[in-house]
Design an enzyme around this catalytic site. Structure first.
Site, mmCIF file in Angstrom:
data_model
loop_
_atom_site.group_PDB
_atom_site.id
_atom_site.type_symbol
_atom_site.label_atom_id
_atom_site.label_comp_id
_atom_site.label_asym_id
_atom_site.label_seq_id
_atom_site.Cartn_x
_atom_site.Cartn_y
_atom_site.Cartn_z
ATOM 1 N N GLY A 124 0.830 -1.208 0.000
ATOM 2 C CA GLY A 124 0.000 0.000 0.000
ATOM 3 C C GLY A 124 0.865 1.259 0.000
ATOM 4 O O GLY A 124 2.095 1.194 -0.132
ATOM 5 N N PHE A 125 0.197 2.381 0.174
ATOM 6 C CA PHE A 125 0.891 3.675 0.163
ATOM 7 C C PHE A 125 1.964 3.740 1.259
ATOM 8 O O PHE A 125 3.172 3.815 0.975
ATOM 9 C CB PHE A 125 -0.169 4.776 0.309
ATOM 10 C CG PHE A 125 0.336 6.112 0.751
ATOM 11 C CD1 PHE A 125 1.447 6.698 0.154
ATOM 12 C CD2 PHE A 125 -0.317 6.799 1.781
ATOM 13 C CE1 PHE A 125 1.907 7.950 0.576
ATOM 14 C CE2 PHE A 125 0.125 8.039 2.191
ATOM 15 C CZ PHE A 125 1.238 8.614 1.602
ATOM 16 N N LYS B 40 -13.393 -6.909 9.731
ATOM 17 C CA LYS B 40 -12.673 -8.191 9.860
ATOM 18 C C LYS B 40 -11.162 -7.998 9.837
ATOM 19 O O LYS B 40 -10.445 -8.638 10.598
ATOM 20 C CB LYS B 40 -13.045 -9.121 8.696
ATOM 21 C CG LYS B 40 -14.298 -9.916 8.924
ATOM 22 C CD LYS B 40 -14.390 -10.959 7.825
ATOM 23 C CE LYS B 40 -15.742 -11.617 7.792
ATOM 24 N NZ LYS B 40 -15.951 -12.372 6.558
ATOM 25 N N TYR C 239 -14.470 1.375 10.149
ATOM 26 C CA TYR C 239 -13.051 1.735 10.241
ATOM 27 C C TYR C 239 -12.711 2.239 11.648
ATOM 28 O O TYR C 239 -11.811 1.720 12.306
ATOM 29 C CB TYR C 239 -12.753 2.811 9.199
ATOM 30 C CG TYR C 239 -11.297 3.215 9.097
ATOM 31 C CD1 TYR C 239 -10.371 2.390 8.455
ATOM 32 C CD2 TYR C 239 -10.851 4.434 9.615
ATOM 33 C CE1 TYR C 239 -9.036 2.767 8.331
ATOM 34 C CE2 TYR C 239 -9.523 4.816 9.501
ATOM 35 C CZ TYR C 239 -8.620 3.981 8.852
ATOM 36 O OH TYR C 239 -7.294 4.368 8.739
HETATM 37 P P1 NAD Z 1 -3.483 1.640 1.637
HETATM 38 O O1 NAD Z 1 -4.891 1.299 1.334
HETATM 39 O O2 NAD Z 1 -2.637 2.232 0.558
HETATM 40 O O3 NAD Z 1 -2.712 0.347 2.189
HETATM 41 C C1 NAD Z 1 -3.332 -0.695 2.881
HETATM 42 C C2 NAD Z 1 -2.724 -1.998 2.392
HETATM 43 O O4 NAD Z 1 -3.310 -3.088 3.113
HETATM 44 C C3 NAD Z 1 -2.988 -2.259 0.909
HETATM 45 O O5 NAD Z 1 -1.797 -2.638 0.263
HETATM 46 C C4 NAD Z 1 -4.013 -3.396 0.930
HETATM 47 O O6 NAD Z 1 -3.967 -4.202 -0.232
HETATM 48 C C5 NAD Z 1 -3.610 -4.121 2.194
HETATM 49 N N1 NAD Z 1 -4.683 -4.937 2.759
HETATM 50 C C6 NAD Z 1 -5.972 -4.581 2.976
HETATM 51 N N2 NAD Z 1 -6.656 -5.603 3.514
HETATM 52 C C7 NAD Z 1 -5.772 -6.628 3.664
HETATM 53 C C8 NAD Z 1 -5.870 -7.951 4.172
HETATM 54 N N3 NAD Z 1 -7.030 -8.452 4.627
HETATM 55 N N4 NAD Z 1 -4.756 -8.734 4.169
HETATM 56 C C9 NAD Z 1 -3.582 -8.259 3.686
HETATM 57 N N5 NAD Z 1 -3.436 -7.010 3.201
HETATM 58 C C10 NAD Z 1 -4.507 -6.208 3.185
HETATM 59 O O7 NAD Z 1 -3.499 2.591 2.912
HETATM 60 P P2 NAD Z 1 -2.328 3.397 3.641
HETATM 61 O O8 NAD Z 1 -2.647 4.825 3.550
HETATM 62 O O9 NAD Z 1 -1.011 2.906 3.208
HETATM 63 O O10 NAD Z 1 -2.590 2.941 5.153
HETATM 64 C C11 NAD Z 1 -1.818 1.935 5.797
HETATM 65 C C12 NAD Z 1 -2.266 1.800 7.235
HETATM 66 O O11 NAD Z 1 -2.102 3.039 7.930
HETATM 67 C C13 NAD Z 1 -3.740 1.409 7.392
HETATM 68 O O12 NAD Z 1 -3.857 0.502 8.465
HETATM 69 C C14 NAD Z 1 -4.414 2.715 7.730
HETATM 70 O O13 NAD Z 1 -5.570 2.511 8.494
HETATM 71 C C15 NAD Z 1 -3.327 3.435 8.520
HETATM 72 N N6 NAD Z 1 -3.501 4.903 8.458
HETATM 73 C C16 NAD Z 1 -3.195 5.614 7.330
HETATM 74 C C17 NAD Z 1 -3.386 6.995 7.316
HETATM 75 C C18 NAD Z 1 -3.026 7.842 6.118
HETATM 76 O O14 NAD Z 1 -3.202 9.049 6.170
HETATM 77 N N7 NAD Z 1 -2.522 7.291 5.045
HETATM 78 C C19 NAD Z 1 -3.902 7.649 8.443
HETATM 79 C C20 NAD Z 1 -4.229 6.877 9.560
HETATM 80 C C21 NAD Z 1 -4.008 5.510 9.572
#
Ligand code: NAD
Ligand code: UDP
Ligand code: UDP
Length: 330
Positions: free
Chosen positions: A14-15, A93, A147
Site C-alpha cells: 500500500g501507500f 474483519k 473503520y
Molecule cells: P493503503 O490502502 O494504501 O494500504 C493498505 C494496504 O493493506 C494495501 O496494500 C491493501 O492491499 C492491504 N490490505 C488490505 N486488507 C488486507 C488484508 N485483509 N490482508 C492483507 N493485506 C490487506 O493505505 P495506507 O494509507 O497505506 O494505510 C496503511 C495503514 O495506515 C492502514 O492501516 C491505515 O488505516 C493506517 N492509516 C493511514 C493513514 C493515512 O493518512 N494514510 C492515516 C491513519 C491511519
C-alpha cells in the site's frame, strides 16, 4: 542467528507500507511484505521485487499465518473512506480477525508488533488538539464506524495481549499522511485536489471547506514508525504521529492551485456524514519519548507529491488517475 532482522510488513504494497518496506531495506533488513493487494498494488513495490532481501507474499491476514520473523508492522487495512466503506464487513474483519492473527503470530514468536492505528479513534473530537489521553467521540453505527470502531477494537486487542500475554506492543495513531504513491483515485483530499488541478477538472470542496486537517509527509511518518519500533520495551504508546500544522481544506485547495498553476475552479459538494470538523495532533508525547517531530513543510511535501502525480499522468494518461468523488454522495 540471522544477520538481518526479518521484518514482516502487512499492507506492505500500500501507500505507507511500500515506503516502509523501502526504508527497512535501506536499513539492511530483510522484508516480508504480506498483502492481498486489495487496495495496494505491485506498482508500489515494483522497484523492490528484484531485491533478494524483499519477498511479497499474497495473503489475507484475516486468515491465520505461520511464518518466522523478528518484528511485525501491522498496516493491512484499506485507509481511504471510499475503499473502507466499499466492503465495511471486511474492514471490520481485517481490523479484528486480522489483528488477532498477527497478535497470535507475535505471541507464538515472542516478538514486537506495531499497530498502524489512526486519528479516527478520536472521531469528531471535542478536544483540540487531540492528546493520546482523549477517549474520542465516535459514532458506533455510521458509515465510518467499520473503520473507526474496527481500529478502536484493534487497539483494545493490542492492549489486552500486552496485559494478558506480556506482548511487546507499539501503537501509533497516524494523522492524515500524504505523499507519492497515494492511490490516485481513493478519494482522499490531497490526491483528489492534485489530480483535479493537473487534469483541469473542478476542485471538489466538501461542505464549506472550513474544516481543518493537519497533513504529514510520508517520509516523516516512516521515521516515526522506525523510532517507535525501536523505542524501549516499556513504551507501548498509543502515540500520535502527525504534523501539527493545521490547514483548512480551502487553504489546501489554494496551495494546490497555485503550485500547479491550474485554472481549475472550486465547486461545492455535500459534506459527507460524520466528517470531522477539525483535526490536529498534539505530538508532545512523540517528541518526548521518540525525539520525533515532522520536518517536511506542506509546501515541500506537496511539491514532491505533485511531481509524482504529474509523472503518473504522463505515463498512464488521465483515465488511470481520475479522481473519485463517490464519498460526497455516501
Ligand atoms: P493503503 O490502502 O494504501 O494500504 C493498505 C494496504 O493493506 C494495501 O496494500 C491493501 O492491499 C492491504 N490490505 C488490505 N486488507 C488486507 C488484508 N485483509 N490482508 C492483507 N493485506 C490487506 O493505505 P495506507 O494509507 O497505506 O494505510 C496503511 C495503514 O495506515 C492502514 O492501516 C491505515 O488505516 C493506517 N492509516 C493511514 C493513514 C493515512 O493518512 N494514510 C492515516 C491513519 C491511519
Ligand atoms: N495465529 C497465527 N499464526 C501464528 C499463531 C497464531 O495466525 O503463528 C493465529 C491463530 O490462528 C489464532 C490467533 O492467531 O486464531 C490468535 O492466537 P492466540 O495464540 O492468541 O489464540 P488461540 O490460538 O489460543 O486462540
Ligand atoms: N475533502 C474535500 N474534497 C475532496 C476530498 C475530501 O473537501 O475531494 C475533505 C473531506 O470532506 C474532509 C477532508 O477533506 O473534510 C479530508 O478528507 P480525507 O478523505 O482526505 O481524510 P479524512 O476525512 O479521513 O481525514
Amino acid at each position: 542467528m540471522h544477520l538481518r532482522k526479518r521484518c514482516a510488513v502487512t499492507g506492505g504494497a500500500g501507500f505507507l507500507g511500500s515506503h516502509l518496506c523501502e526504508r527497512l531495506l535501506k536499513e539492511q533488513q530483510d522484508v516480508l511484505c504480506i498483502d492481498n493487494l486489495y487496495t495496494g498494488s505491485k506498482r508500489n513495490i515494483v522497484d523492490l521485487l528484484n531485491n533478494p532481501y524483499f519477498e511479497l507474499m499474497r495473503h489475507d491476514i484475516t486468515y491465520p499465518l505461520y511464518v518466522e520473523v523478528d518484528e511485525i508492522y501491522n498496516l493491512a487495512c484499506p485507509a481511504s473512506p471510499i475503499h473502507y466503506q466499499n466492503d465495511p464487513v471486511q474492514t471490520t474483519k481485517v481490523n479484528v480477525h486480522g489483528s488477532i492473527n498477527m497478535l497470535g503470530l507475535a505471541k507464538r514468536l515472542k516478538i514486537k508488533i506495531m499497530q498502524a492505528s489512526t486519528s479516527e479513534v478520536y472521531g469528531n473530537p471535542f478536544e483540540h488538539p487531540q492528546k493520546e489521553t482523549y477517549w474520542g467521540n465516535v459514532n458506533p453505527i455510521g458509515p465510518r464506524s467499520c473503520y473507526d470502531e474496527g481500529k478502536r477494537c484493534a487497539e483494545t486487542l493490542f492492549f489486552d495481549y500486552y496485559r494478558q500475554h506480556a506482548l511487546d506492543i507499539k501503537v501509533a495513531r497516524i494523522f492524515n499522511t500524504y505523499g507519492p504513491r497515494m492511490h490516485p483515485n481513493d478519494g482522499r483530499v490531497v490526491s483528489n485536489f492534485i489530480v483535479q488541478a493537473l487534469t483541469a477538472q473542478p476542485i471538489t470542496i466538501y461542505g464549506d471547506g472550513k474544516q481543518t486537517r493537519s497533513f504529514c509527509y510520508v517520509d516523516d511518518l516512516i521515521e516515526g514508525f522506525i523510532r517507535l519500533m525501536n523505542s524501549p520495551k516499556g513504551f507501548t504508546g498509543p502515540v500520535n504521529l502527525g504534523n501539527p500544522s493545521e490547514f483548512t481544506i480551502l487553504e489546501l485547495a489554494d496551495m494546490v492551485i497555485e503550485m500547479t498553476g491550474s485554472k481549475s475552479p472550486l465547486i461545492r459538494k455535500p459534506l459527507p456524514q460524520d466528517d470531522p470538523v477539525k483535526r490536529k495532533p498534539d505530538i508532545s508525547l512523540a517528541q518526548e519519548k521518540l525525539g520525533w517531530q515532522p520536518k517536511v513543510p506542506l509546501q515541500q511535501g506537496l511539491k514532491n507529491t505533485i511531481d509524482y502525480f504529474d509523472d503518473l499522468l504522463r505515463t498512464n494518461g488521465s483515465e488511470a488517475v481520475s479522481p473519485t468523488n463517490a464519498r460526497s454522495v455516501a
